[in-house]
Design an enzyme around this catalytic site. Structure first.
Site, PDB file in Angstrom:
ATOM      1  N   GLU A  53      10.316 -15.840 -13.809  1.00  0.00           N
ATOM      2  CA  GLU A  53       9.379 -16.034 -12.686  1.00  0.00           C
ATOM      3  C   GLU A  53       9.195 -14.720 -11.916  1.00  0.00           C
ATOM      4  O   GLU A  53       8.072 -14.321 -11.594  1.00  0.00           O
ATOM      5  CB  GLU A  53       9.906 -17.116 -11.734  1.00  0.00           C
ATOM      6  CG  GLU A  53       8.979 -17.341 -10.550  1.00  0.00           C
ATOM      7  CD  GLU A  53       9.553 -18.302  -9.501  1.00  0.00           C
ATOM      8  OE1 GLU A  53      10.711 -18.745  -9.656  1.00  0.00           O
ATOM      9  OE2 GLU A  53       8.838 -18.593  -8.538  1.00  0.00           O
ATOM     10  N   ARG A  79     -18.706   6.310  -0.850  1.00  0.00           N
ATOM     11  CA  ARG A  79     -18.995   6.315   0.593  1.00  0.00           C
ATOM     12  C   ARG A  79     -19.025   7.753   1.134  1.00  0.00           C
ATOM     13  O   ARG A  79     -18.051   8.496   0.975  1.00  0.00           O
ATOM     14  CB  ARG A  79     -17.925   5.497   1.328  1.00  0.00           C
ATOM     15  CG  ARG A  79     -17.914   5.639   2.827  1.00  0.00           C
ATOM     16  CD  ARG A  79     -19.104   5.002   3.497  1.00  0.00           C
ATOM     17  NE  ARG A  79     -18.942   4.957   4.940  1.00  0.00           N
ATOM     18  CZ  ARG A  79     -19.960   4.938   5.798  1.00  0.00           C
ATOM     19  NH1 ARG A  79     -21.212   4.953   5.359  1.00  0.00           N
ATOM     20  NH2 ARG A  79     -19.736   4.887   7.091  1.00  0.00           N
ATOM     21  N   GLN A  90      -9.083  15.484   2.626  1.00  0.00           N
ATOM     22  CA  GLN A  90      -7.703  15.521   2.134  1.00  0.00           C
ATOM     23  C   GLN A  90      -6.899  14.282   2.569  1.00  0.00           C
ATOM     24  O   GLN A  90      -6.069  13.775   1.807  1.00  0.00           O
ATOM     25  CB  GLN A  90      -7.011  16.797   2.638  1.00  0.00           C
ATOM     26  CG  GLN A  90      -5.728  17.084   1.899  1.00  0.00           C
ATOM     27  CD  GLN A  90      -5.060  18.354   2.408  1.00  0.00           C
ATOM     28  OE1 GLN A  90      -4.745  18.451   3.593  1.00  0.00           O
ATOM     29  NE2 GLN A  90      -4.852  19.309   1.547  1.00  0.00           N
ATOM     30  N   GLN A 147      -8.048  -0.254   4.480  1.00  0.00           N
ATOM     31  CA  GLN A 147      -8.268   0.832   5.441  1.00  0.00           C
ATOM     32  C   GLN A 147      -9.314   1.827   4.921  1.00  0.00           C
ATOM     33  O   GLN A 147     -10.189   2.267   5.673  1.00  0.00           O
ATOM     34  CB  GLN A 147      -6.929   1.550   5.699  1.00  0.00           C
ATOM     35  CG  GLN A 147      -6.961   2.571   6.814  1.00  0.00           C
ATOM     36  CD  GLN A 147      -7.080   1.949   8.196  1.00  0.00           C
ATOM     37  OE1 GLN A 147      -6.794   0.764   8.366  1.00  0.00           O
ATOM     38  NE2 GLN A 147      -7.534   2.705   9.172  1.00  0.00           N
ATOM     39  N   HIS A 149     -11.734   1.232   3.048  1.00  0.00           N
ATOM     40  CA  HIS A 149     -13.057   0.601   3.112  1.00  0.00           C
ATOM     41  C   HIS A 149     -13.564   0.452   4.548  1.00  0.00           C
ATOM     42  O   HIS A 149     -14.672  -0.073   4.751  1.00  0.00           O
ATOM     43  CB  HIS A 149     -13.027  -0.774   2.432  1.00  0.00           C
ATOM     44  CG  HIS A 149     -13.102  -0.697   0.932  1.00  0.00           C
ATOM     45  ND1 HIS A 149     -12.074  -0.216   0.163  1.00  0.00           N
ATOM     46  CD2 HIS A 149     -14.097  -1.018   0.068  1.00  0.00           C
ATOM     47  CE1 HIS A 149     -12.423  -0.254  -1.110  1.00  0.00           C
ATOM     48  NE2 HIS A 149     -13.640  -0.735  -1.204  1.00  0.00           N
ATOM     49  N   GLY A 150     -12.769   0.879   5.512  1.00  0.00           N
ATOM     50  CA  GLY A 150     -13.198   0.795   6.910  1.00  0.00           C
ATOM     51  C   GLY A 150     -13.570  -0.639   7.280  1.00  0.00           C
ATOM     52  O   GLY A 150     -12.919  -1.598   6.845  1.00  0.00           O
ATOM     53  N   GLU A 178      15.038 -10.057   1.162  1.00  0.00           N
ATOM     54  CA  GLU A 178      16.443 -10.005   1.592  1.00  0.00           C
ATOM     55  C   GLU A 178      17.362 -10.559   0.494  1.00  0.00           C
ATOM     56  O   GLU A 178      18.442 -10.012   0.237  1.00  0.00           O
ATOM     57  CB  GLU A 178      16.629 -10.812   2.886  1.00  0.00           C
ATOM     58  CG  GLU A 178      15.978 -10.201   4.121  1.00  0.00           C
ATOM     59  CD  GLU A 178      14.455 -10.366   4.181  1.00  0.00           C
ATOM     60  OE1 GLU A 178      13.899 -11.181   3.403  1.00  0.00           O
ATOM     61  OE2 GLU A 178      13.816  -9.684   4.995  1.00  0.00           O
TER      62      GLU A 178
END
Ligand SMILES: Cc1cc2nc3c(=O)[nH]c(=O)nc-3n(C[C@H](O)[C@H](O)[C@H](O)COP(=O)(O)OP(=O)(O)OC[C@H]3O[C@@H](n4cnc5c(N)ncnc54)[C@H](O)[C@@H]3O)c2cc1C
Length: 190
Positions: A53, A79, A90, A147, A149-150, A178
């Site tokens: 699994e 874009r 950068q 992020q 893709h704004g 955990e």
């Protein structure tokens, strides 16, 4: 079966194509013909299934990361802002470089865990590491893709907000982060 009841469907952050509900069993009688494995041996069967699994979850996350990475690269190329594709800044290029590196490490560890599992060698440590790493990394990469893709990323037009919501189950389902760390710690003799 008499005594089996679905009480109510639970609304969730993601994974909405897979219903999750409260169920209850009140004095349900299971005919011998319906028994899976041996009587009172259910927990052992569940435990035996965990490695596969968790591997499946890791493989799924690796696929999701690649898809997200491809989407991020394509959008960064398409874009334009301030006269150039955002991928030529950068800050964006480095972010995508980090995403690609993390996806590659996730893939390599998952393939190693799969190799051990399929060749019948001890694999609990690598499977647990792969589950731990891939689920967090997929969530991180989904968020970074959003992020990049704004504002479009936050809309439902691109499907990325869904990827973020769906990826959030990874560090919980199939054994939490955990619990994975506990298992890894034990394999290290701690
Ligand atoms: C959408 C969805 C689908 C699911 N599908 C399935 C399914 O098909 N089959 C199935 O069997 N289960 C399924 N689960 C259950 C899932 O595996 C459990 O939710 C998960 O293992 C966590 O268990 P819990 O919810 O009882 O959390 P808890 O055990 O109550 O944990 C709560 C918090 O405490 C932490 N914690 C618990 N024990 C320790 C410890 N020893 N040390 C440190 N921290 C600890 C946990 O990491 C967590 O952060 C599903 C869950 C969801 C949300």
């Amino acid at each position: 079966m008499p005594g089996y009841e679905v009480s109510r469907k639970l609304e969730k952050l993601g994974w909405r194509s897979s219903d999750t509900a409260e169920i209850s069993f009140t004095d349900v009688e299971v005919p011998a013909a319906n028994l899976l494995g041996e009587e009172n041996g259910g927990f052992r069967l569940v435990m035996a299934n965990f490695a596969w699994e968790r591997l499946l979850m890791a493989v799924g996350a690796v696929g999701a990361m690649q898809r997200l990475l491809d989407t991020a690269i394509s959008y960064a190329d398409e874009r334009e802002a301030f006269g150039r594709p955002i991928g030529k800044f950068q800050a964006i290029r480095h972010q995508i470089a980090e995403m690609a590196t993390k996806a590659e490490v996730s893939r390599a560890l998952t393939y190693e865990a799969l190799r051990l599992f399929h060749s019948g060698q001890p694999c609990i440590q690598q499977v647990s590491m792969a589950k731990l790493l891939t689920q967090r990394t997929a969530l991180e990469i989904a968020d970074q893709t959003l992020q990049i893709h704004g504002g479009y990323g936050y809309t439902r037009e691109y499907g990325i907000e869904r990827a973020v919501r769906d990826a959030r189950l990874g560090p919980i389902g199939g054994g939490t982060d955990e619990v994975m760390k506990e298992i890894i710690g034990k394999t290290l003799g701690l």
